[in-house]
Write a protein that holds these residues in place. Structure first.
Motif, PDB file in Angstrom:
ATOM      1  N   THR A 517     -15.749  13.950 -22.323  1.00 48.93           N
ATOM      2  CA  THR A 517     -15.695  14.278 -20.898  1.00 48.93           C
ATOM      3  C   THR A 517     -14.923  15.579 -20.704  1.00 48.93           C
ATOM      4  N   ASP A 518     -14.885  16.043 -19.465  1.00 44.85           N
ATOM      5  CA  ASP A 518     -14.115  17.256 -19.207  1.00 44.85           C
ATOM      6  C   ASP A 518     -12.637  16.879 -19.023  1.00 44.85           C
ATOM      7  N   MET A 524     -19.712  15.407 -18.733  1.00 43.81           N
ATOM      8  CA  MET A 524     -20.154  16.790 -18.628  1.00 43.81           C
ATOM      9  C   MET A 524     -21.586  16.777 -18.118  1.00 43.81           C
ATOM     10  N   ASN A 530     -19.633  21.507 -15.454  1.00 45.65           N
ATOM     11  CA  ASN A 530     -18.474  21.437 -16.354  1.00 45.65           C
ATOM     12  C   ASN A 530     -18.889  21.312 -17.816  1.00 45.65           C
ATOM     13  N   LEU A 532     -19.533  22.318 -21.491  1.00 43.59           N
ATOM     14  CA  LEU A 532     -19.065  23.315 -22.451  1.00 43.59           C
ATOM     15  C   LEU A 532     -20.061  23.404 -23.587  1.00 43.59           C
ATOM     16  N   PRO A 561     -11.469  13.131 -23.137  1.00 44.60           N
ATOM     17  CA  PRO A 561     -11.625  14.465 -22.563  1.00 44.60           C
ATOM     18  C   PRO A 561     -11.533  15.518 -23.663  1.00 44.60           C
TER      19      PRO A 561
END
Length: 852
Positions: A517-518, A524, A530, A532, A561
RNA sequence: GGGCGCUUAGCUCAGCUGGCUAGAGCACCUCGUUUACACCGAGGGGGUCGGGGGUUCGAAUCCCUCAGCGCCCACCA
């Protein structure tokens, strides 16, 4: 060769990977225990995301570890055609060009997508390489390769002949935008605000009416009954009577069914078997007709629908019908509610329940076998809780719709008699639109298989089932590693199909990683923005750093995260390794090339003793799939023990052969986590006859003399204490005095260097501040610094007092003495004695300085 | 409506079957021009393990309960 000051990952990674590939380092050896992993095939058309980076990191760590254990390892890569996913991407591309899928024939569309995917193939394979996955590329499998397709057909055929496949008119979850059906678990349910309308349905030939409650008035024209609960006293008299369907001339019966909840709405339900799955079931029980009033394009059709509403979309129709009902006085109430609405996970349009002929797999018997296998413990789950969840899922599983109305997939090998719609035959000649069998013409089913139907055979498929040698050697897989989100969608089906087709579970262990997750714990997703790209981070910090960042602090099943600081930590560790190598290389002397590996001093014994200990612990953790903890063990050995203590100590008299051996041993244990930097170092420094680190087995350095190792622990204690005292008192230039301490006499030079002392001298017991409890040594400090020292002493004293109180409490407790394990009690006693003597020493020390 | 999980240092998290003074990375403070590394070294600060109760000689760890957060399953129209 001379190494640069710091490790520059992007200078080495590509060439290191091709070296591995060229040398065949990733091919299974001919000996050792079998260890097999098949990579969950990523979408052949997409970029890898953070989840892939995590999957690959974990799998590759496991695989490289097992190579070092001496196992015969196979790691098979692959790619999935990802039917619906890919077709959606391709359609988006067409839309950008102002076209749509309807501009092409099925064949052309398939061909175009095939080329599109093929042209993108390098993208994801190069990303898998960049992440360092030590897969055997010669075993690469694509889910549309002929053997895979054949296999899917064989499975379908076996099921067909076992009577597990049936075709039936059922309600399916249908996206009218994408034009295809979905399995139940693919539908996204969202809680939304809506209305519950109460609509009056008048009785025929008498006064009165039943008021139904519905969220979907537009399906009214498909109603074929109205239902009440048989035990509902309010409506007893209505059962069996006839109602007139508003806005139509149609008459429908009032039926009684337990399905109706007397407490919800009005307790009266309109029954629309063609557009609601509960109603469908009710319809079956009561032999009701099914009238479809919504078409596959999401518009109102059918001659059951009054002309004025035909051709309207569902939402237009809803409004128009409500207006009409309202005008004619049929609307009794309009209540605002929240309820769950099924939506397409791609386009967010409401999923319609539509009547369709589809292929279904009767999964009950398959699920029962899977439950049995789980209960017999044939598969180990990480985390263990997942096995319970999976069992529960199997217990309530429903039949699996395997037809998809898209072109990008494996065509279903079934043909329908042109003149007898219920006559279906199994035939693999799917390249032909029609075939003739026994003088009759059969037309191919235009649908394709659900992608999960073929990908669920991946474990045995990728090993070349049924005849492949890999299948004989490596099946069942040692490990299946995938995301928690695929428990039902993929893992459940792999187990069912594996058992059904091969009579064995497909894997002995399944490890689920959590979602990446972020920073705020959100998934995400493109819509939040968000997401990456692992490749961006990789380019900046290096592949090894990304892996370490992904796995450190990560445990099975838990969402995590992504935080860049862990990647930074990983990069720093790589650089530490690099510099240990640099130091070692600088010590290397060509004239001593063949010097024997001997343990000379206590530091030598200590480091080897430490190494042997951590190696055991490391293997235990790796075997238990506790990668993060295994990494920490390796990290602290290399950074703290080797770099900060051993190397510092050995600067006085380097034991070069041991240094070099320690470096190699460290490279092997760090290699699963940081394959690129370790291999780069190995390539640049090794004089080993086998030049490749990948696949090199663990190095044993023992045995060491434990007693001498413990002596070095004492030296460490003195050094730490001196450093701390120096800092506490602010003393710069100090000497250490000792009396009658052979250890210090022998290793004073080491203490002097490590603690940065002026000197270490023999002296009669005298002044100075005590360095370590139970040792006759003192630090010679300036009188001016004594005040600082006393403060330091005070805090030490109160600390010791606290500890003594705690221990006394414990030992004063009769129950503790009686019930706790004896060795634990004994340990507490020893600790208490030690603490007491330490306190005593501290107090004496204080007295000494208080009364000079 | 069911089921599950999480809550530990400023941040992100470890802590397996209950047992030394609760750990790590990053961040923070102080000192350091020691030729392996400032992507560094040394020393240090910081947590009554979400609240409450219980079991136990002993609980971050087991049980109950409350609160907050999150996930999954479930088609009450």
């Amino acid at each position: 060769m001379r190494l640069e000051k710091s490790y520059q990952p992007n200078k080495y990674e590509t060439s290191i990977y091709s070296l591995w590939e060229k040398s065949g380092a990733f091919l299974p050896k001919s000996t050792g225990n079998d260890y097999s992993i098949v990579m969950p095939p990523p979408n052949a058309n997409a970029n890898l995301h953070m989840g892939h980076a995590l999957t690959i990191a974990i799998e590759d760590i496991a695989v490289r570890y097992h190579r070092s254990k001496g196992d015969r390892v196979v790691f098979v890569p692959g790619a999935d055609h990802a039917g619906f996913e890919t077709q959606v991407v391709y359609e988006r591309k067409l839309a950008n060009e102002g076209k749509s899928r309807f501009d092409y024939s099925r064949e052309d569309l398939y061909k175009n997508i095939y080329e599109f995917v093929a042209s993108n193939r390098d993208i994801f394979t190069s990303q898998i390489r960049a992440l360092g996955a030590s897969v055997d590329w010669s075993r690469f499998v694509f889910s549309l390769d002929e053997p895979v397709v054949k296999n899917a057909y064989a499975t379908f055929s076996k099921m067909w002949h076992d009577g597990l496949i049936y075709r039936g008119e059922r309600l399916v979850n249908y996206c009218t935008y994408h034009g295809t059906a979905f399995a139940d678990i693919e539908v996204l349910h969202k809680e939304e605000k809506g209305h519950l309308w109460s609509i009056s349905y008048p009785l025929v030939n008498e006064n009165g009416a039943l008021v139904v409650a519905t969220t979907r008035p537009e399906t009214l024209f498909g109603d074929t009954a109205v239902a009440v609960n048989p035990h509902d006293p309010r409506y007893q008299s209505f059962i069996g009577k006839t109602l007139k369907l508003p806005l139509t001339d149609r008459e429908i019966p009032v039926i009684a069914d337990d399905y109706v909840d007397t407490n919800y709405g009005t307790g009266v339900v309109k029954i629309t078997p063609a557009h609601d799955s509960n109603d469908f079931e009710v319809g079956l029980r009561h032999n009701l007709q099914r009238f479809s009033v919504i078409d596959f394009d999401g518009k109102m059709t059918s001659d059951r629908v009054p002309k004025k509403f035909r051709g309207l979309t569902v939402s237009q129709a809803r409004e128009a019908i409500l207006n009409e009902l309202s005008d004619q006085g049929f609307i009794v109430a309009d209540e605002k509610i929240t309820h769950n609405v099924g939506r397409c996970y791609k386009c967010d349009n409401p999923i319609e329940h539509l009547l369709m002929d589809q292929w279904f797999v009767n999964v009950r018997p398959l699920a029962d076998n899977a439950i049995k296998a789980i209960e017999e413990g044939k598969i180990k789950f990480y985390p263990t809780i997942k096995s319970k969840q999976l069992k529960r899922y199997y217990e309530q599983i429903k039949d699996w719709n395997i037809s998809r109305q898209i072109v990008w997939g494996i065509p279903i090998p079934a043909f329908q008699n042109e003149n007898a719609p219920y006559d279906w035959i199994y035939d693999e000649r799917v390249s032909q639109e029609t075939i003739v069998v026994g003088n009759m013409t059969y037309r191919r089913d235009p649908d394709v298989f659900d992608t999960w139907f073929s990908s669920s055979s991946w474990p045995y498929m990728a090993l070349g089932y049924p005849e492949g040698k890999d299948f004989t050697d490596f099946y069942p897989l040692s490990l299946m590693e995938t995301g928690v989100d695929l428990l039902q969608q993929w893992v459940s089906r792999m187990i069912m199909l594996g058992l059904y087709v091969t009579n064995e579970v497909p894997f002995k262990t399944v490890y689920f990683h959590g979602m990446v997750t972020d920073g705020e714990g959100r998934k995400m997703s493109k819509s939040i923005g968000n997401v990456l790209n692992p490749m961006d981070i990789l380019n900046e910090y290096g592949s090894d750093a990304v892996r370490i960042g992904m796995i450190s602090g990560n445990t099975a099943g838990k969402n995590q995260p992504f935080v860049i600081s862990k990647v930074v930590g990983g990069r720093n560790f790589c650089n530490k390794l690099w510099n240990i190598a640099r130091f070692t290389a600088e010590q290397h002397k060509t004239d001593q090339e063949n010097a024997k590996l001997l343990l000379n001093n206590i530091a030598d014994h200590w480091i080897v003793w430490r190494y042997e200990n951590i190696l055991n612990k490391y293997c235990q953790l790796m075997d238990a799939y506790r990668f993060s903890e295994a990494y920490e063990i390796a990290y602290h050995f290399i950074w703290d023990d080797l770099a900060d203590w051993y190397i510092e100590a050995s600067k006085l008299q380097p034991n070069v052969p041991l240094l070099e051996a320690l470096l190699r041993a460290s490279l092997v244990i760090a290699h699963p986590f940081a394959p690129f930097v370790t291999e780069t170092i190995w390539q640049n420094t090794s004089t080993d006859s086998s030049p490749l680190l990948s696949g090199h087995e663990f190095i044993r350095l023992g045995p060491a003399d434990v007693k001498r190792g413990l002596d070095f622990e004492k030296i460490k204690e003195i050094v730490v204490s001196v450093r701390s005292l120096k800092k506490a008192t602010g003393a710069k230039k100090v000497k250490l005095y000792y009396h009658d301490e052979p250890l210090i006499a022998e290793y004073g030079h080491i203490i002097k260097t490590l603690a940065k002392l002026e000197d270490v001298e023999y002296l009669d017991p005298g002044q100075g501040i005590t360095v370590a409890n139970n040792l006759n040594c003192w630090l010679d400090v300036d009188q001016k610094l004594i005040a600082d020292y006393l403060l330091h002493l005070e805090s030490k004293i109160s600390e010791a007092k606290g500890r003594i109180d705690q221990l006394k409490d414990r030992l004063g407790n009769k129950n503790y003495i009686e019930r706790a394990p004896k060795d634990l009690v004994e340990q507490s006693r020893t600790q208490a004695i030690e603490a007491e003597s330490e306190l005593e020493a501290l107090l004496q020390e204080k007295v000494r300085f208080d009364n000079p």
